[in-house]
Design a protein around this motif. Structure first.
Motif, PDB file in Angstrom:
ATOM      1  N   GLY A 166      -4.015   0.018  30.062  1.00  0.00           N
ATOM      2  CA  GLY A 166      -4.471   0.569  28.771  1.00  0.00           C
ATOM      3  C   GLY A 166      -5.096  -0.466  27.876  1.00  0.00           C
ATOM      4  O   GLY A 166      -5.029  -0.374  26.655  1.00  0.00           O
ATOM      5  N   PHE A 167      -5.703  -1.461  28.476  1.00  0.00           N
ATOM      6  CA  PHE A 167      -6.175  -2.587  27.679  1.00  0.00           C
ATOM      7  C   PHE A 167      -7.287  -3.299  28.434  1.00  0.00           C
ATOM      8  O   PHE A 167      -7.194  -3.529  29.641  1.00  0.00           O
ATOM      9  N   SER A 168      -8.384  -3.623  27.763  1.00  0.00           N
ATOM     10  CA  SER A 168      -9.350  -4.540  28.361  1.00  0.00           C
ATOM     11  C   SER A 168     -10.069  -5.277  27.245  1.00  0.00           C
ATOM     12  O   SER A 168     -10.160  -4.790  26.118  1.00  0.00           O
ATOM     13  N   GLN A 169     -10.532  -6.456  27.565  1.00  0.00           N
ATOM     14  CA  GLN A 169     -11.104  -7.321  26.540  1.00  0.00           C
ATOM     15  C   GLN A 169     -12.228  -8.128  27.170  1.00  0.00           C
ATOM     16  O   GLN A 169     -11.994  -8.988  28.010  1.00  0.00           O
ATOM     17  N   LEU A 170     -13.439  -7.820  26.750  1.00  0.00           N
ATOM     18  CA  LEU A 170     -14.612  -8.516  27.279  1.00  0.00           C
ATOM     19  C   LEU A 170     -15.101  -9.490  26.221  1.00  0.00           C
ATOM     20  O   LEU A 170     -15.529  -9.075  25.133  1.00  0.00           O
ATOM     21  N   ASP A 171     -15.016 -10.761  26.549  1.00  0.00           N
ATOM     22  CA  ASP A 171     -15.321 -11.817  25.573  1.00  0.00           C
ATOM     23  C   ASP A 171     -16.736 -12.313  25.852  1.00  0.00           C
ATOM     24  O   ASP A 171     -16.961 -13.104  26.763  1.00  0.00           O
ATOM     25  N   LEU A 172     -17.699 -11.864  25.072  1.00  0.00           N
ATOM     26  CA  LEU A 172     -19.100 -12.119  25.401  1.00  0.00           C
ATOM     27  C   LEU A 172     -19.433 -13.605  25.324  1.00  0.00           C
ATOM     28  O   LEU A 172     -19.073 -14.295  24.363  1.00  0.00           O
ATOM     29  N   ASP A 173     -20.132 -14.062  26.332  1.00  0.00           N
ATOM     30  CA  ASP A 173     -20.528 -15.462  26.409  1.00  0.00           C
ATOM     31  C   ASP A 173     -21.543 -15.795  25.308  1.00  0.00           C
ATOM     32  O   ASP A 173     -22.587 -15.139  25.208  1.00  0.00           O
ATOM     33  N   PRO A 174     -21.259 -16.786  24.467  1.00  0.00           N
ATOM     34  CA  PRO A 174     -22.154 -17.070  23.329  1.00  0.00           C
ATOM     35  C   PRO A 174     -23.578 -17.426  23.763  1.00  0.00           C
ATOM     36  O   PRO A 174     -24.542 -16.963  23.161  1.00  0.00           O
ATOM     37  N   ASP A 175     -23.710 -18.248  24.784  1.00  0.00           N
ATOM     38  CA  ASP A 175     -25.059 -18.650  25.207  1.00  0.00           C
ATOM     39  C   ASP A 175     -25.841 -17.443  25.701  1.00  0.00           C
ATOM     40  O   ASP A 175     -27.017 -17.267  25.381  1.00  0.00           O
ATOM     41  N   GLY A 176     -25.177 -16.615  26.494  1.00  0.00           N
ATOM     42  CA  GLY A 176     -25.840 -15.410  26.976  1.00  0.00           C
ATOM     43  C   GLY A 176     -26.182 -14.464  25.833  1.00  0.00           C
ATOM     44  O   GLY A 176     -27.277 -13.895  25.776  1.00  0.00           O
ATOM     45  N   PHE A 177     -25.255 -14.310  24.893  1.00  0.00           N
ATOM     46  CA  PHE A 177     -25.455 -13.338  23.818  1.00  0.00           C
ATOM     47  C   PHE A 177     -26.587 -13.773  22.887  1.00  0.00           C
ATOM     48  O   PHE A 177     -27.295 -12.950  22.325  1.00  0.00           O
ATOM     49  N   ARG A 178     -26.748 -15.102  22.767  1.00  0.00           N
ATOM     50  CA  ARG A 178     -27.805 -15.630  21.909  1.00  0.00           C
ATOM     51  C   ARG A 178     -29.191 -15.239  22.452  1.00  0.00           C
ATOM     52  O   ARG A 178     -30.155 -15.138  21.688  1.00  0.00           O
ATOM     53  N   ASN A 179     -29.266 -14.986  23.763  1.00  0.00           N
ATOM     54  CA  ASN A 179     -30.555 -14.596  24.375  1.00  0.00           C
ATOM     55  C   ASN A 179     -30.910 -13.131  24.155  1.00  0.00           C
ATOM     56  O   ASN A 179     -32.019 -12.712  24.473  1.00  0.00           O
ATOM     57  N   VAL A 180     -29.964 -12.338  23.650  1.00  0.00           N
ATOM     58  CA  VAL A 180     -30.250 -10.905  23.459  1.00  0.00           C
ATOM     59  C   VAL A 180     -31.071 -10.731  22.190  1.00  0.00           C
ATOM     60  O   VAL A 180     -30.682 -11.202  21.127  1.00  0.00           O
ATOM     61  N   PRO A 181     -32.236 -10.064  22.268  1.00  0.00           N
ATOM     62  CA  PRO A 181     -33.039  -9.845  21.060  1.00  0.00           C
ATOM     63  C   PRO A 181     -32.238  -9.082  19.996  1.00  0.00           C
ATOM     64  O   PRO A 181     -31.449  -8.196  20.318  1.00  0.00           O
ATOM     65  N   ASP A 182     -32.468  -9.436  18.749  1.00  0.00           N
ATOM     66  CA  ASP A 182     -31.765  -8.841  17.606  1.00  0.00           C
ATOM     67  C   ASP A 182     -32.551  -7.614  17.148  1.00  0.00           C
ATOM     68  O   ASP A 182     -33.650  -7.737  16.618  1.00  0.00           O
ATOM     69  N   ASN A 183     -31.998  -6.427  17.363  1.00  0.00           N
ATOM     70  CA  ASN A 183     -32.701  -5.211  16.955  1.00  0.00           C
ATOM     71  C   ASN A 183     -31.686  -4.098  16.723  1.00  0.00           C
ATOM     72  O   ASN A 183     -30.575  -4.137  17.240  1.00  0.00           O
ATOM     73  N   SER A 184     -32.088  -3.106  15.941  1.00  0.00           N
ATOM     74  CA  SER A 184     -31.199  -1.959  15.742  1.00  0.00           C
ATOM     75  C   SER A 184     -31.454  -0.943  16.844  1.00  0.00           C
ATOM     76  O   SER A 184     -32.546  -0.872  17.416  1.00  0.00           O
ATOM     77  N   ILE A 185     -30.450  -0.132  17.142  1.00  0.00           N
ATOM     78  CA  ILE A 185     -30.615   0.890  18.175  1.00  0.00           C
ATOM     79  C   ILE A 185     -31.647   1.924  17.742  1.00  0.00           C
ATOM     80  O   ILE A 185     -32.346   2.512  18.578  1.00  0.00           O
ATOM     81  N   ASP A 186     -31.783   2.117  16.415  1.00  0.00           N
ATOM     82  CA  ASP A 186     -32.795   3.073  15.932  1.00  0.00           C
ATOM     83  C   ASP A 186     -34.199   2.609  16.310  1.00  0.00           C
ATOM     84  O   ASP A 186     -34.985   3.351  16.879  1.00  0.00           O
ATOM     85  N   TYR A 187     -34.509   1.356  15.960  1.00  0.00           N
ATOM     86  CA  TYR A 187     -35.823   0.801  16.300  1.00  0.00           C
ATOM     87  C   TYR A 187     -36.022   0.724  17.806  1.00  0.00           C
ATOM     88  O   TYR A 187     -37.066   1.089  18.343  1.00  0.00           O
ATOM     89  N   ALA A 188     -34.997   0.183  18.475  1.00  0.00           N
ATOM     90  CA  ALA A 188     -35.159  -0.179  19.885  1.00  0.00           C
ATOM     91  C   ALA A 188     -35.242   1.044  20.792  1.00  0.00           C
ATOM     92  O   ALA A 188     -35.997   1.055  21.769  1.00  0.00           O
ATOM     93  N   VAL A 189     -34.517   2.110  20.448  1.00  0.00           N
ATOM     94  CA  VAL A 189     -34.430   3.263  21.352  1.00  0.00           C
ATOM     95  C   VAL A 189     -34.721   4.592  20.657  1.00  0.00           C
ATOM     96  O   VAL A 189     -35.622   5.326  21.058  1.00  0.00           O
ATOM     97  N   MET A 190     -33.962   4.895  19.620  1.00  0.00           N
ATOM     98  CA  MET A 190     -33.961   6.255  19.080  1.00  0.00           C
ATOM     99  C   MET A 190     -35.340   6.708  18.606  1.00  0.00           C
ATOM    100  O   MET A 190     -35.767   7.836  18.858  1.00  0.00           O
ATOM    101  N   GLU A 191     -36.033   5.806  17.915  1.00  0.00           N
ATOM    102  CA  GLU A 191     -37.319   6.212  17.347  1.00  0.00           C
ATOM    103  C   GLU A 191     -38.412   6.316  18.408  1.00  0.00           C
ATOM    104  O   GLU A 191     -39.493   6.825  18.153  1.00  0.00           O
ATOM    105  N   LYS A 192     -38.095   5.815  19.613  1.00  0.00           N
ATOM    106  CA  LYS A 192     -39.113   5.835  20.670  1.00  0.00           C
ATOM    107  C   LYS A 192     -38.848   6.920  21.708  1.00  0.00           C
ATOM    108  O   LYS A 192     -39.773   7.349  22.408  1.00  0.00           O
ATOM    109  N   SER A 193     -37.617   7.357  21.822  1.00  0.00           N
ATOM    110  CA  SER A 193     -37.253   8.221  22.938  1.00  0.00           C
ATOM    111  C   SER A 193     -37.603   9.681  22.666  1.00  0.00           C
ATOM    112  O   SER A 193     -37.500  10.161  21.526  1.00  0.00           O
TER     113      SER A 193
END
Lengths: 472, 472
Positions: A231-258
């Motif tokens: 009943g438990f899980s914990q995913l600790d995101l790697d900082p170096d990897g996470f820094r490579n993810v573009p910064d965007n909102s889900i509205d801009y990135a997906v919702m407004e385009k789909s």
């Protein structure tokens, strides 16, 4: 059917300073009923049918506070899993990580219900009905948003133009004039930031509209640490990897385009509590329009919101003010300017002022500490240790500590000795001595610590062993 | 010629709450230069020629604070004598007691210069000149008042209509219209409440115009305790006797009736600092008209007075406010309503609220204590003991105390033991143990006391021996 409420718990809550701080953001603010907004979000998800697990995406440093909040209200023991961000990267990254995580754990057809941790929804039944409608559309492969029937021409929200469940278009924060037009037309809804979709459908949409976000998030998860239990899980995101993810909102990135987007128009008593004005309205007012939390003495005062935990507030001849008193910082603002409180917060942050980041009471995995007095020569803390919890085995080079137990019972390691310190007993930890504090009991342990030494900074600490992974 | 400045140190200072309290009234408020109004009054008298002694009439409970204030500034060791009132009985009683005391000690021709302890006079030279003129008239048997050239049509002051030094009439607090007329006429002066006369002349005037006040005061002094030493005397007025003295102002009782009255028109930079507005004006303002003492962060704020000892004050979009923050109470008032702060004080007093009487830091003959935290289970105090000072030998039935020295050195009696407790050392006083704390050093002793027990009230104390006459 597997439904996983996915709580996005982030944000500074800078507009609710000084109650909110970087390390105590808006989701953790407690309302008059004693529940935090985060707890309300948790219960909102937990009370839906078929929910066995709630996933929370939050900052790594907020995990222990989040767990504490959930523990208080999670009576029926719903599973809690976490995705821990090293820093904020906007909603597209958070939702991409959650979708990848849920698709892997529960299958691509698992349904995600994305909830904000810092909104208030007062009509749970209407909310449950809206979710039911959303589930039906989600199962048809839709990316469902929840649109709130607007109550005023708000300029701080995005709008959705809708015909039934069909989304005509998304509109960014409008001018007042446009907002008035939208309100009058009856065709526009506030974009609430809540969503419902199958994990696999979201992954397809990410692949289609922003493949770089999906790829970078997937790579980050590959490099990240996953801890799992019952009943438990914990995913600790790697900082170096996470820094490579573009910064965007889900509205801009997906919702407004789909072209798979749908909307559920709602009347669910929704508020994003985006300012002190909005939070104030949750407190009942007296005949003069004053809303008071704490002890206040008023003389010819009207339409004020006054909130004080400890101090007596006296007010004379003032109107339409927000007065919020906390142990280390006080806010006095005109109610009509409550949005501008974020300017103070921004300045404090730029100055590196502690009052933007922490309260005098600081949460730790084992409990809390509160600085009661601090100066060059000594520092006094009240330390509260939760039942069964333990601080790390540690040592300080430059300070010695006097510990006085004022409630409960402490188990103490002090150099080579191990001893129990009962209420109204004390012990002394000389500088250089390894020591550890533990609460072996079933009630909170409350201890007064008087630190003395040439240097009293929190960074004079060597941790030898820690139950919360903070050693060496 | 013997001149005895006679400082009347009383009053609640209710209009400067929360900085002023019943046990910390206006005379003790410190200005930006670090001096209290009382210290300024002392120096005002001490700097005059031929002054060897200053007599202060004050409440018995304020003696130690008064002595502390005088000690700080009394470099040339002017003699200090005191008349201690058990409670306030207005100015006629205070002046009658002072006149009787001075006539007896220095002869009927000794000249009394009556000064208020809570006024500000910025032009000491002009003041000295005015006193010189007053002395000449006093020696001719006049009852001399000091009249201030009015700067505004104040409705809160009494006025004196004057022709040269001749008093045409006294006028009570006028309407705004009348005050404007008075100002325009150029014939009216503010009644400053300062006086100069021979002790014997005042006694004659009291005998003539209010013999019952004189007789009751004389009887009270007969029944009172007088302690005398070198450059020191202390007359402790008998409460029963003092209660028999009619309550009246010296203006009503004598000045407005006597044909011996004269006035010295003055321009001496006088202010009675009768409100937060007036006190605020002593602090320089920035370009937006804000006057700040302490740490404040302002966004679009103008013409505010903000004073905070410890806390950060953030303000947004407010104008013309008074914000005064103290450790246990906060005031927010419109500047134009600053006179009404006394209404809050009156309500708190009626409620018996501690915040009307004491600050969290309480002055004692031996130093101060400050309550840092208090609840049902424990109380934490910071105790500062002056060099050479000693608390009483005492015992508590219901609480034990942990003492931790954080600065300086303590000499401690703990049951049968006598020990020295150095900085960063501690000792434990069990309930029922006789104990005593003393500072044998030449620097302040700072100690943290953690009290633990079933009852933590200040009245659980048995005093066996006390250097300040508080035992048994």
């Amino acid at each position: 059917m597997s439904i996983v409420p996915t709580i996005l718990c982030g944000g500074a809550g800078s507009r609710l300073w000084p109650l909110s701080r970087e390390m105590h953001p808006k989701p953790f603010i407690r309302l008059a009923d004693g529940q935090s907004l985060l707890q309300k979000a948790f219960l909102r998800g937990a009370m839906l049918p078929d929910v066995k697990e709630i996933l929370t995406v939050t900052n790594r440093e907020l995990l222990f506070k989040t767990e504490d909040d959930f523990r208080e209200v999670n009576g029926n023991k719903i599973g809690t899993s976490y995705i821990l961000e090293p820093f904020g990267r906007n909603t597209a990254a958070a939702i991409a990580a959650a979708a990848l995580h849920i698709a892997k754990a529960h299958g691509e057809d698992a349904i995600m219900l994305v909830l904000a941790a810092d909104h208030l929804i007062t009509d749970q039944q209407a909310f449950a009905d809206a979710v039911k409608q959303a589930l039906a559309l989600a199962k048809q492969g839709k990316l469902v948003t929840f649109g709130i029937h607007p109550a005023a021409p708000e300029t701080g929200y995005g709008y959705i133009e809708a015909e039934g469940n069909h989304v005509v278009r998304f509109v960014e924060k409008p001018s007042l004039e446009k907002a008035q037009d939208y309100l009058a037309s009856g065709r526009f809804l506030w974009n609430s930031g809540m969503f419902c979709f199958e994990a696999g459908i979201m992954l397809q949409a990410l692949e289609q509209h922003c493949p770089e976000i999906l790829a970078a998030t997937a790579a980050c998860i590959e490099a990240s640490r996953l801890a799992e239990g019952k009943g438990f899980s914990q995913l600790d995101l790697d900082p170096d990897g996470f820094r490579n993810v573009p910064d965007n909102s889900i509205d801009y990135a997906v919702m407004e385009k789909s072209d798979r987007v749908a909307v559920i128009p709602c009347d669910i008593g929704w508020s994003d509590i985006g300012s002190w004005s909005a939070l104030g309205e949750l407190t009942n007012c007296d005949d003069q329009g004053n809303r008071i939390i704490g002890e206040a003495l008023l003389h010819d005062v009207s339409d004020c919101y006054i909130r004080s935990d400890q101090r007596l507030v006296g007010a004379v001849g003032v109107d339409n003010l927000i007065i919020v008193d906390t142990p280390d910082a006080l806010l006095v603002a005109d109610k009509s300017r409550s949005q501008d409180v974020k300017q103070l917060y921004a300045t404090l942050k730029a100055q590196g002022h502690e009052a933007h980041r922490l309260h005098l009471t600081v949460h730790r995995p084992w409990g809390t500490y509160t600085v009661l007095e601090e100066n060059v020569q000594y520092k006094i803390k009240r330390i509260v240790v939760k039942p069964g919890a333990s601080l790390s085995l540690q040592m300080h080079h430059h300070r010695s500590e006097h510990w006085i137990v004022v409630s409960g019972m402490a188990k103490v390691v002090n150099g080579d000795r191990e001893l129990y310190v009962n209420t109204n007993e004390s012990t002394y930890i000389p500088a250089g001595h390894k020591h550890r504090l533990e609460n072996p009991g079933i009630l909170d342990l409350v201890m007064i610590e008087v630190q003395s030494g040439q240097y009293l900074g929190e960074d004079d600490i060597v941790r030898f062993q820690d139950n919360y992974g903070r050693a060496g």
